[in-house]
Design an enzyme around this catalytic site. Sequence first.
Site, PDB file in Angstrom:
ATOM      1  N   HIS A 354      80.623 -13.349 -27.289  1.00  8.69           N
ATOM      2  CA  HIS A 354      80.017 -12.030 -27.484  1.00  8.69           C
ATOM      3  C   HIS A 354      79.804 -11.227 -26.220  1.00  8.69           C
ATOM      4  O   HIS A 354      79.309 -10.120 -26.284  1.00  8.69           O
ATOM      5  CB  HIS A 354      78.658 -12.166 -28.177  1.00  8.69           C
ATOM      6  CG  HIS A 354      78.759 -12.481 -29.623  1.00  8.69           C
ATOM      7  ND1 HIS A 354      78.831 -11.513 -30.593  1.00  8.69           N
ATOM      8  CD2 HIS A 354      78.824 -13.664 -30.279  1.00  8.69           C
ATOM      9  CE1 HIS A 354      78.926 -12.074 -31.780  1.00  8.69           C
ATOM     10  NE2 HIS A 354      78.928 -13.390 -31.622  1.00  8.69           N
ATOM     11  N   LYS A 544      69.318   1.212 -29.798  1.00  9.48           N
ATOM     12  CA  LYS A 544      69.933  -0.097 -29.528  1.00  9.48           C
ATOM     13  C   LYS A 544      69.068  -0.774 -28.467  1.00  9.48           C
ATOM     14  O   LYS A 544      68.157  -0.159 -27.925  1.00  9.48           O
ATOM     15  CB  LYS A 544      71.380   0.055 -29.040  1.00  9.48           C
ATOM     16  CG  LYS A 544      71.566   1.073 -27.899  1.00  9.48           C
ATOM     17  CD  LYS A 544      73.026   1.257 -27.524  1.00  9.48           C
ATOM     18  CE  LYS A 544      73.799   2.131 -28.487  1.00  9.48           C
ATOM     19  NZ  LYS A 544      74.932   1.458 -29.108  1.00  9.48           N
ATOM     20  N   ARG A 545      69.351  -2.040 -28.149  1.00  8.45           N
ATOM     21  CA  ARG A 545      68.620  -2.689 -27.068  1.00  8.45           C
ATOM     22  C   ARG A 545      68.673  -1.811 -25.815  1.00  8.45           C
ATOM     23  O   ARG A 545      69.676  -1.159 -25.556  1.00  8.45           O
ATOM     24  CB  ARG A 545      69.243  -4.057 -26.752  1.00  8.45           C
ATOM     25  CG  ARG A 545      69.011  -5.123 -27.804  1.00  8.45           C
ATOM     26  CD  ARG A 545      67.545  -5.324 -28.136  1.00  8.45           C
ATOM     27  NE  ARG A 545      66.764  -5.617 -26.961  1.00  8.45           N
ATOM     28  CZ  ARG A 545      66.477  -6.840 -26.524  1.00  8.45           C
ATOM     29  NH1 ARG A 545      66.876  -7.900 -27.156  1.00  8.45           N
ATOM     30  NH2 ARG A 545      65.759  -6.988 -25.433  1.00  8.45           N
ATOM     31  N   LYS A 550      74.118  -0.088 -21.472  1.00  9.88           N
ATOM     32  CA  LYS A 550      74.147   0.794 -22.642  1.00  9.88           C
ATOM     33  C   LYS A 550      73.816   2.241 -22.263  1.00  9.88           C
ATOM     34  O   LYS A 550      73.951   3.149 -23.058  1.00  9.88           O
ATOM     35  CB  LYS A 550      73.204   0.266 -23.724  1.00  9.88           C
ATOM     36  CG  LYS A 550      73.739  -1.011 -24.408  1.00  9.88           C
ATOM     37  CD  LYS A 550      72.743  -1.554 -25.406  1.00  9.88           C
ATOM     38  CE  LYS A 550      73.178  -2.836 -26.115  1.00  9.88           C
ATOM     39  NZ  LYS A 550      74.123  -2.616 -27.227  1.00  9.88           N
ATOM     40  N   THR A 652      78.009  -2.602 -33.158  1.00 10.06           N
ATOM     41  CA  THR A 652      78.108  -2.443 -34.615  1.00 10.06           C
ATOM     42  C   THR A 652      77.309  -1.215 -35.042  1.00 10.06           C
ATOM     43  O   THR A 652      77.566  -0.662 -36.105  1.00 10.06           O
ATOM     44  CB  THR A 652      77.576  -3.678 -35.362  1.00 10.06           C
ATOM     45  OG1 THR A 652      76.296  -4.030 -34.818  1.00 10.06           O
ATOM     46  CG2 THR A 652      78.531  -4.856 -35.238  1.00 10.06           C
ATOM     47  N   LYS A 656      77.901   1.776 -38.169  1.00  9.64           N
ATOM     48  CA  LYS A 656      76.915   2.217 -39.169  1.00  9.64           C
ATOM     49  C   LYS A 656      76.767   3.736 -39.151  1.00  9.64           C
ATOM     50  O   LYS A 656      76.685   4.371 -40.193  1.00  9.64           O
ATOM     51  CB  LYS A 656      75.552   1.588 -38.872  1.00  9.64           C
ATOM     52  CG  LYS A 656      75.524   0.073 -38.863  1.00  9.64           C
ATOM     53  CD  LYS A 656      74.191  -0.419 -38.274  1.00  9.64           C
ATOM     54  CE  LYS A 656      74.240  -1.878 -37.901  1.00  9.64           C
ATOM     55  NZ  LYS A 656      73.109  -2.267 -37.023  1.00  9.64           N
TER      56      LYS A 656
HETATM   57  C1  LIG Z   1      73.109  -2.649 -35.733  1.00  7.45           C
HETATM   58  C2  LIG Z   1      71.889  -3.034 -35.021  1.00  7.45           C
HETATM   59  C3  LIG Z   1      71.941  -3.386 -33.672  1.00  7.45           C
HETATM   60  C4  LIG Z   1      73.222  -3.331 -32.861  1.00  7.45           C
HETATM   61  O1  LIG Z   1      73.361  -2.031 -32.342  1.00  7.45           O
HETATM   62  P1  LIG Z   1      74.395  -1.690 -31.159  1.00  7.45           P
HETATM   63  O2  LIG Z   1      74.320  -0.206 -31.106  1.00  7.45           O
HETATM   64  O3  LIG Z   1      75.727  -2.157 -31.645  1.00  7.45           O
HETATM   65  O4  LIG Z   1      73.926  -2.344 -29.948  1.00  7.45           O
HETATM   66  C5  LIG Z   1      70.775  -3.732 -33.024  1.00  7.45           C
HETATM   67  N1  LIG Z   1      69.593  -3.739 -33.668  1.00  7.45           N
HETATM   68  C6  LIG Z   1      69.503  -3.398 -34.967  1.00  7.45           C
HETATM   69  C7  LIG Z   1      68.166  -3.413 -35.625  1.00  7.45           C
HETATM   70  C8  LIG Z   1      70.631  -3.034 -35.688  1.00  7.45           C
HETATM   71  O5  LIG Z   1      70.517  -2.715 -36.979  1.00  7.45           O
END
Ligand SMILES: *Cc1c(COP(=O)(O)O)cnc(C)c1O
Length: 804
Positions: A354, A544-545, A550, A652, A656
């Site tokens: 990953h 996101k984190r 990022k 991911t 979404k």
């Molecule tokens: C989808 C998701 C992530 C991953 O987000 P990235 O933008 O791909 O880093 C992290 N936390 C939650 C709660 C998510 O639903």
Amino acid sequence: MSSSPDAQSPGIDDLIIDVLRHRVGKDERAAKSHDWYTAAVLSLRDKVIDRWMESTRRTYAQGDKRVYYLSLEFLIGRLLRDALNNLSLTKDMSSALKRYGLDLAVLEELEPDAALGNGGLGRLAACFMESLASLDIPAYGYGIRYVNGMFRQRIDDGWQVELPETWLSHGNPWEFDRRESAYRIGFGGEVVEAGGGVMWQPAEVIEASAIDTPVVGWRGKRVNTLRLWTAHALDPIKLDAFNAGDHVGALENEARADSLVRVLYPADSSAAGQELRLRQEYFFSSASIQDIVRRHVQYEKDVMTLPDKVAIQLNDTHPAVSVAELMRLLVDHHGLEFDSAWDVTKRTVGYTNHTLLPEALESWPLPLFERLLPRHMQIIYAINSRVLRDARKAGLDDAAIAAISLIDEGGDRRVRMANLAFSGAHSVNGVAALHTDLMKVTVFKDLHALYPERINNKTNGVTPRRWLMQCNPGLTSVIRDAIGDAFLDDTGKLEDLNKLAADRELGERIAEVKRSNKLALAEHLTELSGIRLDPDALFDVHIKRIHEYKRQLLNLVETVALYDQIRSHPEKDWVPRVKIFGGKAAPSYHNAKLIIKLANDIARRVNLDPSVGGLLKVVFVPNYNVTLAERIIPASDLSEQISTAGMEASGTGNMKFALNGALTIGTLDGANIEIKDRVGDENIFIFGLTADEVAAKREEAYNPREIIEGSRELSQAMQAIAKGVFSPDDPTRYAGLMNGIYDHDWFMVAADFDSYTDTQRAVDKLWIDQAAWREKAIRNIANVGWFSSDRTISEYAKDIWGVM
Ligand SMILES: *Cc1c(COP(=O)(O)O)cnc(C)c1O
């Protein structure tokens, strides 16, 4: 569906009142909301159980191969809406509750978010579990049932504060405590000669016992099991110590066991913290592998057939010690020769990588590993001698051999978990095309040269049930009206929207849904933090984190530059924007925590400044989690996917957002590249350096200071932040953060700034032409059906697991 297992069973409305009385123990007049919530879940769970048992019986009867997904994280979020939707029982539940004057939407809010994960990797595991059940693949997820999850984030005066997550404080009606499914997990001790072979005699033994949660697939086709381990002491109370008056000391064993399953990623800055993490990894790996081998031998009698009936997938390196554990069971307990055990292990195990970040590649100090797992250490040496023999036979040079070794010999010797996982697996996959290509030339360059067949790509996906149908019922219904129901079972069918992309009426209906989602989010945020937002503004979202790669910082510097521009040119027709941020920072990650504070400092100043006239608002939403993502993503216009190219393995979140009709502003990184290929260059905003260009810049003498000084907007924004315009209470708070960009700028914030701002202004321009914006939004929805985790799982099933 007359063949469904619940054809003759009572309806939810009869069930719920019976459950409330007899299992919750409340009369309907005395019941509080939470009692009703529990009764609703237990009633639904009864429906689920029938299908669960049916699925299990079918697997045994057919002798099907099973998939085992081992992951330290499962970020599952809430389950009530998911299970109702997948069983098509939402209407029944809703009307049953209405009879007692209750609102399903209100009860749903009582379910805690099961936050047993950190970010994308954990959410991927949850999407995969749902897709495995939906595709009718027999599967178990294995992990740890953390009593306190990761942490709950509170924002105090702009700073992140970590609090324990208490998701179990009211019990968890979804789970089944399987105290009979228990295994002994050893630590320490020594390896002794026994009957011609050797045997490990651990100094300490903890019991792992299973807690199962059912995972319902789409249309209830199959119900699989998420099996999370909890820990107990074999000897929970030392009665003699207790009677002698040491009441707390007598319970020490249980406390020690309990500490294993308390939190995800305990701080590892101390030696004790490091040891706890390795204990956790071995604890859940050993319990899972013992459970897998026990089930196989019970039904198939012969461990040699393991690869025919069992596929084990390691989600990152956290469960990598499973390779050595499986070898130990096969050799020490089932009497296999080392080489045939090695063959069985490799044919059974697959490993998903990953991250390429070197600091994220796990390794353990050899003395710690040897002390805690002496037998596994021996096995790893034996594996290593075979791998190194292969390498020498292949004619690899000394540098390559040193890189391949499972032991890092440089400085303090360490055990390399990624090399162990790679060696012990027949398949090693990356999670997006670019990431997989980079794996072959970076971290696994030499292992790839040695075992060139092993690396393959499986681009991530997300489940469309949760990330479209459940989180965005309005959009789902508009799509159904436009193209029919087929996309509910095959997201590839969303492509039928392409022919309607320019349809004005469809564009308007989708825009209406978006507006109502934005209004709902705005109201929620007003409730949370008092801020008022204009639902007609462009909602620009970066959730996101929090991590430097990022690049929340790039977005924040651009926000400051925009703020400057609006104030100095109030006469221009600026597009009203709401910048929404959310995400947790690792507790020990200083810069990430400072970035959260900066977002909040900027928000405070900008939101109170009358001279921006409401054209710009900045919000930091506390405690980002799955439930918040489900609220925010359907209400987003613009999706920020702006990582430094080459550093985001897949992402991911990007999928979404596009599925919910947001346009992406992003770099050519991770799955963004594949999203661009599918939605078309004209329907996505791409900017910035490519991965190759980033690598080249880091090689050559990249001079960020020169770039900053050459860009007026950038230098003004950075100066303002550095000099304390946003932190008058502590003017030098951000001096170090800004100096980092001036001095080395590893994450290329300065290098990408101009390209990013230009692209943001192109976004503004498109926003003004709403018809054109809507058409592009439809093209996004239409063309990202491929990023369904059903597609990803089908590929794993065919190429790696051999189950389809
Ligand atoms: C989808 C998701 C992530 C991953 O987000 P990235 O933008 O791909 O880093 C992290 N936390 C939650 C709660 C998510 O639903």
